[in-house]
Design an enzyme around this catalytic site. Structure first.
Site, PDB file in Angstrom:
ATOM      1  N   GLY A   1       0.839  -1.193   0.000  1.00 16.39           N
ATOM      2  CA  GLY A   1       0.000   0.000   0.000  1.00 16.39           C
ATOM      3  C   GLY A   1       0.867   1.232   0.000  1.00 16.39           C
ATOM      4  O   GLY A   1       2.075   1.180  -0.259  1.00 16.39           O
TER       5      GLY A   1
ATOM      6  N   PHE B   1       1.941   2.941   2.436  1.00 15.11           N
ATOM      7  CA  PHE B   1       2.960   2.921   3.478  1.00 15.11           C
ATOM      8  C   PHE B   1       4.138   2.062   3.061  1.00 15.11           C
ATOM      9  O   PHE B   1       5.291   2.411   3.284  1.00 15.11           O
ATOM     10  CB  PHE B   1       2.341   2.383   4.770  1.00 15.11           C
ATOM     11  CG  PHE B   1       3.272   2.387   5.958  1.00 15.11           C
ATOM     12  CD1 PHE B   1       3.384   3.511   6.751  1.00 15.11           C
ATOM     13  CD2 PHE B   1       4.026   1.270   6.276  1.00 15.11           C
ATOM     14  CE1 PHE B   1       4.241   3.518   7.848  1.00 15.11           C
ATOM     15  CE2 PHE B   1       4.883   1.275   7.361  1.00 15.11           C
ATOM     16  CZ  PHE B   1       4.988   2.402   8.146  1.00 15.11           C
TER      17      PHE B   1
ATOM     18  N   ASP C   1     -10.573   5.577   6.982  1.00 10.50           N
ATOM     19  CA  ASP C   1     -10.208   4.848   5.760  1.00 10.50           C
ATOM     20  C   ASP C   1     -10.846   3.463   5.769  1.00 10.50           C
ATOM     21  O   ASP C   1     -10.186   2.454   5.525  1.00 10.50           O
ATOM     22  CB  ASP C   1      -8.696   4.741   5.636  1.00 10.50           C
ATOM     23  CG  ASP C   1      -8.249   4.421   4.201  1.00 10.50           C
ATOM     24  OD1 ASP C   1      -9.062   4.628   3.278  1.00 10.50           O
ATOM     25  OD2 ASP C   1      -7.110   3.972   4.017  1.00 10.50           O
TER      26      ASP C   1
END
Length: 846
Positions: free
Chosen positions: A520, A522, A635
């Site tokens: 993702g 991150f 999220d």
């Protein structure tokens, strides 16, 4: 002194005589041949002429094939590598120039582009710092949902002398590379004149390349196709399409008109080709009763810089004034109101542009451009129109780089300054010999000190836990000895086990790519094994991710305080050698999305889907009401709902989470964050975050569970692109069964499906005050499960009739949660058992 002035004038005159009129340079780096392509002549940089030269040849490398669909394949098969500082010196007349740097990484011999790290400077302007091409390409592909294999960096700067030096300064132990360079003279008018300051009551300020260097961040042909560089014979610019940057593509319509378009003034032809003005986007819902929707574009940018936003307009439809009035917003501030393109241009089919400047703070890395209806206007249809959009980053203190200002102890522009010093000394060598000696000695001493400082300094690091004030030597020693999960409430123990990087490498077989189970913004997630076969999920931050530090801090801070059966538990973390790594419990069945579509995993039954939604709702309910303070996840989506080996759902990824409003406030004012397709429209419009924003996102999840398709799918017809809008239309027609995942094959009761759809519909109410709380959603999901189980029992007993169902078919009336909870009992983990009128129902959360 007269002879000195005479020498200066002679030097300048000779230099000017050597220069022809301003012309472009197209350099094919690492090549010794000439290539003609797209109307341009590309010269290999081994064939330097009197107008330009290369200070250090470096290493020429080439490849026989290009990976991916690179636009400049003929250029990208060669590159030049530098393992020491080098520069290209172009002899040019003073004026404004566009500099483009082309990068296409490929492996050659012992050079891995992933290990490349360098600075680039043009004269005294720093363009990039500690730059890694592969990381930049990966980050852009991630945020733009693309698969590019190359990168073009474009800059505008002013040359005051007769020399342009483009320097490449590799980091210590690394190398720099470049595939091609363009140096193109541009009309001075392209960045001259006045620009409006956003949110400053129409204040205008002068703009000029002489006072700023600029980097092109985005250049979009709004509503139209890609425009290749060959259509712009002046600057050879490329115009992208704007779809991937729009907040909601299907909320806008496109318009085309190719007849009789002309520029408002001759100078306007410098800014964009006519092709840009032949297409536009307008609003698709300009006749709704409440005109609240905007055309919106979202861009990732570097914080702490000023940005020039250039909007291109051409009225293609109305032939009279006061037919289309709208407002322009930049970063949620009004840039212009009562804006009429026809009036501004002085007619229809006349092309022009408007410039605005706004500054980004250190905390904001997203720039919004929005055009929306002016509700106070008296025009027949409040609409908006845009043909093209450009965003340029303005330099700050001769710096365009988002990173440190020094590298290898060398100053920004060191080669440029050295080169100018040599030219100056050539004219005045006789009179300044002593001064030269002193200057060289001082420079050597300065360089020596700088080098010592650079050698002592560590590379740029994250240092993520400094905010916790717990990283002293004693605290570190205690943390290293903590058990896998720490439940102590003392500040120094609250984070859990601190893993060494060696333990993490051992757990992941040195970050073996075969162990990657997800990725993702991150970074990547690896499956790991610690202790005696204890499986964990290890999330490693990508050092080039712009999300890293903030998300790391948020996850550590929140998850160290939260323990709940339906929240993914954080076991520990690692912070060594500039790594940021989080260790979680391993979820054997992956994401909810992977069980709905996009993988070969078996489909979930209707009962399993409802149970997963119930589990996720319990986790959210705990966040909203069971923690010390309300926490808004921000999220919620199917990739952040994970399933363990028993298909128990758990909420994950708290990097964007925020504490909810205090008792005396109704919302939290914050910049918009979240995922397209799931984002609460009220939060987006007002930038006011509430727990009802999570409820909206959860409503999208419920429809995703029913339909088993992506929430945004641009390949579908316009009315089906956005799942929430499409499913909501079917639900309001009471025909939701028409779009149910066919793999369910009727294995559900229509009563439970109808109730499930009503819950999702309520969650997607446009205004938060009309949405249920997550506790109310949970209560009704429990009821859906009971309806389904009653239906299954009737099927087993072969006695299914509507009258045989043990539950009444009541309409969706939100219960009073104070009455619903009834008598409650709680354990240490926040469990609550509810009863309703003496009848036991499943617990609201564990």
């Amino acid at each position: 002194m007269l002879w000195i002035l005479y020498l200066v004038f002679i030097s300048i005159f000779v230099k000017a005589e050597q220069i022809e009129e301003r012309r472009p340079f197209f350099i094919n780096c690492g090549s010794d041949s000439v290539t003609n392509a797209e109307g341009r002549k590309w010269i290999g940089d081994s064939l330097s002429t009197g107008n330009w030269s290369l200070s250090f040849l470096g290493i020429m490398v080439s490849t026989s094939s290009i990976k991916g669909d690179a636009e400049y394949k003929f250029l990208y098969k060669t590159a030049r590598i530098y393992n020491t500082s080098s520069h290209y010196n172009f002899t040019v007349p003073p004026g404004s120039y566009c500099v483009r740097l082309h990068f296409h990484p490929f492996l050659f011999a012992g050079f891995n582009p992933n290990d490349s790290l360098f600075d680039v400077l043009a004269n005294n302007l720093k363009l990039v710092s500690n730059f890694n091409v592969s990381g930049e390409i990966s980050w852009r592909n991630l945020i733009n949902n693309s698969s590019s294999t190359s990168l073009v960096k474009e800059y505008f700067l002013n040359v005051n002398s007769y020399e342009l030096l483009i320097e490449f300064l590799p980091s210590s132990g690394s190398f720099a590379f470049v595939n091609a360079i363009e140096v193109i003279p541009v009309p001075d008018a392209i960045f001259l004149g006045f620009v409006r300051k956003v949110g400053n009551s129409g204040f205008v300020a002068p703009l000029g390349v002489g006072g700023h260097g600029l980097e092109t961040m985005y250049r979009l042909n709004v509503g139209g196709p890609v425009i290749s560089p060959s259509f712009d014979q002046l600057l050879w610019t490329k115009w992208e399409t704007d779809e991937r940057y729009m907040f909601s593509v299907n909320a806008a319509s496109t318009m085309t008109n190719i007849s009789n378009i002309s520029y408002v003034s001759p100078n306007d032809s410098f800014f964009a080709p006519l092709l840009v003005y032949e297409t536009a986007r307008t609003m698709i819902n300009n006749e709704v009763a409440e005109k609240r929707f905007n055309l919106s574009w979202r861009f990732e940018v570097d914080p702490n810089f000023e940005y020039l936003v250039r909007l291109h307009f051409c009225e293609l439809y109305y032939d009279k004034p006061n037919q289309r009035d709208f407002r322009i917003y930049i970063n949620n501030k009004t840039a212009a109101d009562d804006y009429d393109v026809f009036v501004k241009a002085g007619g229809m089919n006349k092309a022009y542009h408007e410039d605005y400047v706004d500054a980004m703070s250190m905390q904001i890395d997203t720039l919004w451009v929005q055009l929306g209806p002016d509700t106070l206007a008296s025009t027949p249809g409040t609409d908006a129109l845009l043909n093209g959009l450009e965003i340029f980053k303005l330099s700050h203190n001769a710096n365009l780089a988002h990173g440190p200002d020094k590298i290898n102890g060398d100053e920004p522009g060191a080669a440029y300054k050295r080169h100018k010093s040599k030219s100056f000394l050539a004219a005045f060598s006789a009179g300044f010999a002593a001064l030269i000696t002193i200057s060289l000695a001082s420079a050597a001493l300065f360089f020596f000190k700088r080098r010592n400082v650079a050698n002592q300094e560590k590379p740029l690091g994250w240092h993520p836990l400094s905010l916790h004030e717990m990283m002293g030597s004693t605290a570190k020693a205690r943390l290293a000895k903590l058990p896998l999960i720490s439940t102590s409430s003392t500040p120094c123990n609250r984070i859990g086990r601190r893993f060494s990087l060696g333990e993490i490498r051992a757990a992941t077989a040195n970050f073996d790519q075969s162990l990657v189970i997800g990725s993702g913004g991150f970074g990547k997630v690896y499956k790991g094994e610690i202790g005696n076969g204890f499986l964990v999920a290890i999330k490693r931050a990508n050092p080039f991710s712009k999300q890293g530090l903030t998300e790391f801090e948020t996850e550590v801070d929140l998850l160290s305080k939260l323990r709940h059966r339906h929240l993914v538990s954080m076991i520990g973390y690692c912070e060594e050698e500039n790594e940021m790594i989080l260790v979680y419990e391993y979820m054997a069945n992956g994401t909810l999305r992977s069980h709905l579509y996009g993988s070969d995993l078996p489909s979930l039954s209707w009962k399993q889907r409802v149970e997963v939604c119930i589990g996720a709702a319990r986790g959210l309910h705990y966040l909203h009401t069971g923690a010390e303070t309300c926490i808004i996840h921000r999220d919620v989506k199917t990739t952040n709902i994970l399933l363990d080996e028993n298909l128990v759902a758990k909420i994950a990824d708290f990097g964007l989470s925020k504490p909810g409003p205090t008792l005396d406030h109704t919302h939290v004012s914050t910049a918009v964050k979240g995922s397209f397709g799931y984002l609460d429209p009220e939060y987006y419009r007002k930038q006011q975050l509430t727990h009802k924003s999570d409820v909206y996102s959860f409503g999208v999840v419920l429809f995703e569970v029913i339909c088993s398709r992506p929430v945004i799918n641009p390949t579908l017809p316009k009315d089906q692109i956005n799942l929430a809008e499409w499913a909501l239309r079917w639900q309001r027609q009471r025909s939701l069964q028409s779009i149910v995942d066919p793999r369910l094959d009727g294995d559900y009761s229509l009563e439970s499906l109808r109730k499930f759809g009503e819950i999702a519909e309520k969650c997607l109410s446009d205004e938060g005050r009309n949405r249920p709380t997550i506790g109310e959603v949970l209560w009704h999901l429990e009821y859906v499960l009971q309806l389904h189980e009653a239906y299954i029992q009737c099927q087993v007993d072969n006695s299914c009739t509507k009258s045989s169902l043990p539950f009444a078919d009541f309409s969706f009336i939100l219960p009073d949660t104070n009455k619903v909870q009834g008598e409650t009992s709680s354990n240490a983990e926040g469990e609550t058992i509810s009863s309703l009128q003496g009848r036991s129902v499943q617990s609201l959360f564990y």
